[in-house]
Scaffold this motif. Structure first.
Motif, PDB file in Angstrom:
ATOM      1  N   ALA A   1       5.198   4.126 -11.050  1.00 39.86           N
ATOM      2  CA  ALA A   1       4.465   2.694 -11.328  1.00 39.86           C
ATOM      3  C   ALA A   1       3.128   2.665 -10.634  1.00 39.86           C
ATOM      4  O   ALA A   1       2.697   3.633  -9.671  1.00 39.86           O
ATOM      5  CB  ALA A   1       4.991   1.729 -10.520  1.00 39.86           C
ATOM      6  N   LYS A   2       1.915   2.280 -11.487  1.00 41.55           N
ATOM      7  CA  LYS A   2       0.769   2.135 -10.877  1.00 41.55           C
ATOM      8  C   LYS A   2       0.352   0.848 -10.592  1.00 41.55           C
ATOM      9  O   LYS A   2       0.374  -0.209 -11.296  1.00 41.55           O
ATOM     10  CB  LYS A   2      -0.400   2.445 -11.899  1.00 41.55           C
ATOM     11  CG  LYS A   2      -1.768   2.582 -11.429  1.00 41.55           C
ATOM     12  CD  LYS A   2      -2.756   2.899 -12.499  1.00 41.55           C
ATOM     13  CE  LYS A   2      -4.230   2.750 -12.063  1.00 41.55           C
ATOM     14  NZ  LYS A   2      -4.865   3.025 -10.966  1.00 41.55           N
ATOM     15  N   TRP A   3       0.286   0.659  -9.102  1.00 44.18           N
ATOM     16  CA  TRP A   3       0.104  -0.883  -8.452  1.00 44.18           C
ATOM     17  C   TRP A   3      -1.354  -0.908  -8.650  1.00 44.18           C
ATOM     18  O   TRP A   3      -2.272  -0.346  -8.221  1.00 44.18           O
ATOM     19  CB  TRP A   3       0.509  -0.595  -7.122  1.00 44.18           C
ATOM     20  CG  TRP A   3       2.146  -0.641  -6.864  1.00 44.18           C
ATOM     21  CD1 TRP A   3       2.718   0.671  -6.944  1.00 44.18           C
ATOM     22  CD2 TRP A   3       3.223  -1.284  -6.932  1.00 44.18           C
ATOM     23  NE1 TRP A   3       3.999   0.747  -7.046  1.00 44.18           N
ATOM     24  CE2 TRP A   3       4.427  -0.781  -6.962  1.00 44.18           C
ATOM     25  CE3 TRP A   3       3.157  -2.699  -7.279  1.00 44.18           C
ATOM     26  CZ2 TRP A   3       5.832  -1.288  -7.165  1.00 44.18           C
ATOM     27  CZ3 TRP A   3       4.384  -3.506  -7.261  1.00 44.18           C
ATOM     28  CH2 TRP A   3       5.652  -2.640  -7.042  1.00 44.18           C
ATOM     29  N   ILE A   4      -1.650  -2.192  -9.116  1.00 46.01           N
ATOM     30  CA  ILE A   4      -2.880  -2.725  -9.543  1.00 46.01           C
ATOM     31  C   ILE A   4      -3.461  -4.037  -8.938  1.00 46.01           C
ATOM     32  O   ILE A   4      -4.394  -4.396  -9.276  1.00 46.01           O
ATOM     33  CB  ILE A   4      -3.182  -2.654 -10.966  1.00 46.01           C
ATOM     34  CG1 ILE A   4      -1.970  -3.606 -11.766  1.00 46.01           C
ATOM     35  CG2 ILE A   4      -2.948  -1.504 -11.561  1.00 46.01           C
ATOM     36  CD1 ILE A   4      -2.041  -3.844 -13.114  1.00 46.01           C
ATOM     37  N   GLY A   5      -2.579  -4.676  -8.240  1.00 46.73           N
ATOM     38  CA  GLY A   5      -2.851  -5.829  -7.518  1.00 46.73           C
ATOM     39  C   GLY A   5      -2.023  -6.507  -6.841  1.00 46.73           C
ATOM     40  O   GLY A   5      -0.831  -6.651  -7.008  1.00 46.73           O
TER      41      GLY A   5
ATOM     42  N   THR B   1       0.622  -1.432  -0.045  1.00 46.27           N
ATOM     43  CA  THR B   1       0.105  -0.067  -0.117  1.00 46.27           C
ATOM     44  C   THR B   1       0.800   1.155  -0.136  1.00 46.27           C
ATOM     45  O   THR B   1       0.425   2.320  -0.587  1.00 46.27           O
ATOM     46  CB  THR B   1      -0.952  -0.255   1.400  1.00 46.27           C
ATOM     47  OG1 THR B   1      -1.861  -1.267   0.984  1.00 46.27           O
ATOM     48  CG2 THR B   1      -1.873   1.309   1.382  1.00 46.27           C
ATOM     49  N   ALA B   2       2.022   1.253   0.697  1.00 39.17           N
ATOM     50  CA  ALA B   2       3.100   2.201   0.885  1.00 39.17           C
ATOM     51  C   ALA B   2       3.505   2.636  -0.497  1.00 39.17           C
ATOM     52  O   ALA B   2       3.560   3.786  -1.110  1.00 39.17           O
ATOM     53  CB  ALA B   2       4.023   2.220   1.704  1.00 39.17           C
ATOM     54  N   TYR B   3       4.029   1.600  -1.305  1.00 42.67           N
ATOM     55  CA  TYR B   3       4.256   1.756  -2.613  1.00 42.67           C
ATOM     56  C   TYR B   3       3.287   2.255  -3.710  1.00 42.67           C
ATOM     57  O   TYR B   3       3.648   3.291  -4.373  1.00 42.67           O
ATOM     58  CB  TYR B   3       4.803   0.502  -3.357  1.00 42.67           C
ATOM     59  CG  TYR B   3       6.083   0.198  -2.981  1.00 42.67           C
ATOM     60  CD1 TYR B   3       7.199   0.561  -3.491  1.00 42.67           C
ATOM     61  CD2 TYR B   3       6.570  -0.910  -2.067  1.00 42.67           C
ATOM     62  CE1 TYR B   3       8.477   0.492  -3.211  1.00 42.67           C
ATOM     63  CE2 TYR B   3       7.741  -1.239  -1.972  1.00 42.67           C
ATOM     64  CZ  TYR B   3       8.968  -0.386  -2.300  1.00 42.67           C
ATOM     65  OH  TYR B   3      10.183  -0.881  -2.247  1.00 42.67           O
ATOM     66  N   ALA B   4       1.845   2.000  -3.578  1.00 43.79           N
ATOM     67  CA  ALA B   4       1.013   2.412  -4.231  1.00 43.79           C
ATOM     68  C   ALA B   4       0.573   3.857  -3.818  1.00 43.79           C
ATOM     69  O   ALA B   4       0.269   4.652  -4.805  1.00 43.79           O
ATOM     70  CB  ALA B   4      -0.408   1.663  -4.106  1.00 43.79           C
ATOM     71  N   GLN B   5       0.985   4.201  -2.702  1.00 41.28           N
ATOM     72  CA  GLN B   5       0.708   5.668  -2.119  1.00 41.28           C
ATOM     73  C   GLN B   5       1.931   6.491  -2.328  1.00 41.28           C
ATOM     74  O   GLN B   5       2.060   7.678  -2.262  1.00 41.28           O
ATOM     75  CB  GLN B   5       0.385   5.840  -0.651  1.00 41.28           C
ATOM     76  CG  GLN B   5      -0.906   5.158  -0.503  1.00 41.28           C
ATOM     77  CD  GLN B   5      -1.297   5.115   1.037  1.00 41.28           C
ATOM     78  OE1 GLN B   5      -0.440   5.213   1.858  1.00 41.28           O
ATOM     79  NE2 GLN B   5      -2.845   4.976   1.344  1.00 41.28           N
ATOM     80  N   ARG B   6       3.101   5.846  -2.947  1.00 39.75           N
ATOM     81  CA  ARG B   6       4.404   6.570  -3.016  1.00 39.75           C
ATOM     82  C   ARG B   6       5.052   7.148  -1.747  1.00 39.75           C
ATOM     83  O   ARG B   6       5.408   8.028  -1.576  1.00 39.75           O
ATOM     84  CB  ARG B   6       4.398   7.418  -4.074  1.00 39.75           C
ATOM     85  CG  ARG B   6       3.809   6.808  -5.545  1.00 39.75           C
ATOM     86  CD  ARG B   6       3.874   7.932  -6.537  1.00 39.75           C
ATOM     87  NE  ARG B   6       4.960   8.249  -6.993  1.00 39.75           N
ATOM     88  CZ  ARG B   6       5.894   7.779  -7.535  1.00 39.75           C
ATOM     89  NH1 ARG B   6       5.725   6.396  -7.702  1.00 39.75           N
ATOM     90  NH2 ARG B   6       7.289   8.240  -7.785  1.00 39.75           N
ATOM     91  N   ASN B   7       4.901   6.159  -0.614  1.00 39.80           N
ATOM     92  CA  ASN B   7       5.123   6.763   0.707  1.00 39.80           C
ATOM     93  C   ASN B   7       6.793   6.058   1.036  1.00 39.80           C
ATOM     94  O   ASN B   7       6.695   5.266   1.651  1.00 39.80           O
ATOM     95  CB  ASN B   7       4.084   6.219   1.651  1.00 39.80           C
ATOM     96  CG  ASN B   7       4.378   6.848   3.161  1.00 39.80           C
ATOM     97  OD1 ASN B   7       5.597   6.982   3.549  1.00 39.80           O
ATOM     98  ND2 ASN B   7       3.382   6.974   4.038  1.00 39.80           N
ATOM     99  N   ALA B   8       7.775   6.705   0.632  1.00 35.32           N
ATOM    100  CA  ALA B   8       9.011   6.344   0.767  1.00 35.32           C
ATOM    101  C   ALA B   8       9.256   6.460   2.448  1.00 35.32           C
ATOM    102  O   ALA B   8      10.109   5.410   2.765  1.00 35.32           O
ATOM    103  CB  ALA B   8      10.022   7.141   0.016  1.00 35.32           C
ATOM    104  N   ASP B   9       8.755   7.381   3.019  1.00 31.31           N
ATOM    105  CA  ASP B   9       9.224   7.534   4.299  1.00 31.31           C
ATOM    106  C   ASP B   9       8.779   6.152   5.320  1.00 31.31           C
ATOM    107  O   ASP B   9       9.516   5.487   6.128  1.00 31.31           O
ATOM    108  CB  ASP B   9       8.586   8.620   5.278  1.00 31.31           C
ATOM    109  CG  ASP B   9       9.000   9.753   4.617  1.00 31.31           C
ATOM    110  OD1 ASP B   9      10.356   9.802   4.050  1.00 31.31           O
ATOM    111  OD2 ASP B   9       8.452  10.942   4.876  1.00 31.31           O
ATOM    112  N   TYR B  10       7.459   5.630   5.053  1.00 31.45           N
ATOM    113  CA  TYR B  10       7.247   4.537   5.535  1.00 31.45           C
ATOM    114  C   TYR B  10       7.902   3.232   5.099  1.00 31.45           C
ATOM    115  O   TYR B  10       8.300   2.420   5.856  1.00 31.45           O
ATOM    116  CB  TYR B  10       5.512   4.102   5.590  1.00 31.45           C
ATOM    117  CG  TYR B  10       4.956   2.912   6.011  1.00 31.45           C
ATOM    118  CD1 TYR B  10       4.665   2.862   7.386  1.00 31.45           C
ATOM    119  CD2 TYR B  10       5.157   1.776   5.245  1.00 31.45           C
ATOM    120  CE1 TYR B  10       4.251   1.767   7.983  1.00 31.45           C
ATOM    121  CE2 TYR B  10       4.332   0.684   5.805  1.00 31.45           C
ATOM    122  CZ  TYR B  10       4.109   0.533   7.296  1.00 31.45           C
ATOM    123  OH  TYR B  10       3.472  -0.629   7.859  1.00 31.45           O
ATOM    124  N   LEU B  11       8.171   3.096   3.667  1.00 37.71           N
ATOM    125  CA  LEU B  11       9.038   2.033   3.252  1.00 37.71           C
ATOM    126  C   LEU B  11      10.424   1.698   3.821  1.00 37.71           C
ATOM    127  O   LEU B  11      10.894   0.978   4.300  1.00 37.71           O
ATOM    128  CB  LEU B  11       9.132   2.192   1.886  1.00 37.71           C
ATOM    129  CG  LEU B  11       7.752   2.005   1.033  1.00 37.71           C
ATOM    130  CD1 LEU B  11       7.829   2.371  -0.468  1.00 37.71           C
ATOM    131  CD2 LEU B  11       7.334   0.396   1.375  1.00 37.71           C
TER     132      LEU B  11
END
Length: 128
Positions: free
Chosen positions: A71-75, A40-50
């Motif tokens: 990237a658009k994460w789709i599944g 979900t963090a990748y889908a939201q582009r949340n580098a801090d959480y990652l």
């Protein structure tokens, strides 16, 4: 107002699934939940959480989530989750995403470790 579905495809709303983990309101109770929240963090582009959920021994200094062709994460499909030792686990997953309209798949067996009641991503092996 209806909550958005969680990108990790758990079937739950984001506010009851990965949202609280990413917001820091609670730690992931299992390696699988951490894996889902990282997706979900990748889908939201949340580098801090990652970066915060990456084990210090393998964490990169920075994480560039390339804005030129995001990237658009789709599944996400969790194929297997197993404890390998006390405070260690593996999660095999298949993630699908698109870049520039082209579909891609990421199939990985990821390793996790729990320290001080918190799960961390260590590393993973790419699978075909």
């Amino acid at each position: 107002m209806k909550s958005l579905p969680c990108p990790c495809e758990s079937g739950q709303p984001l506010s009851a699934c990965c949202g609280p983990l990413i917001a820091g309101a609670q730690p992931a109770p299992t390696a699988e939940r951490l894996m889902r929240s990282r997706y979900t963090a990748y889908a939201q582009r949340n580098a801090d959480y990652l970066l915060a959920t990456w084990h210090a021994t393998t964490r990169p200094v920075t994480l560039d989530l390339d804005d030129s062709a995001p990237a658009k994460w789709i599944g996400l499909r969790i194929l297997r989750h197993r404890d390998t030792a006390p405070n260690r686990a593996e999660v095999e997953f298949l993630a699908r995403y698109r870049v520039g309209g082209r579909a891609h798949r990421l199939h990985e067996n990821s390793r996790f470790v729990r320290e001080d009641e918190r799960w961390f991503y260590v590393d993973g092996d790419m699978l075909e």
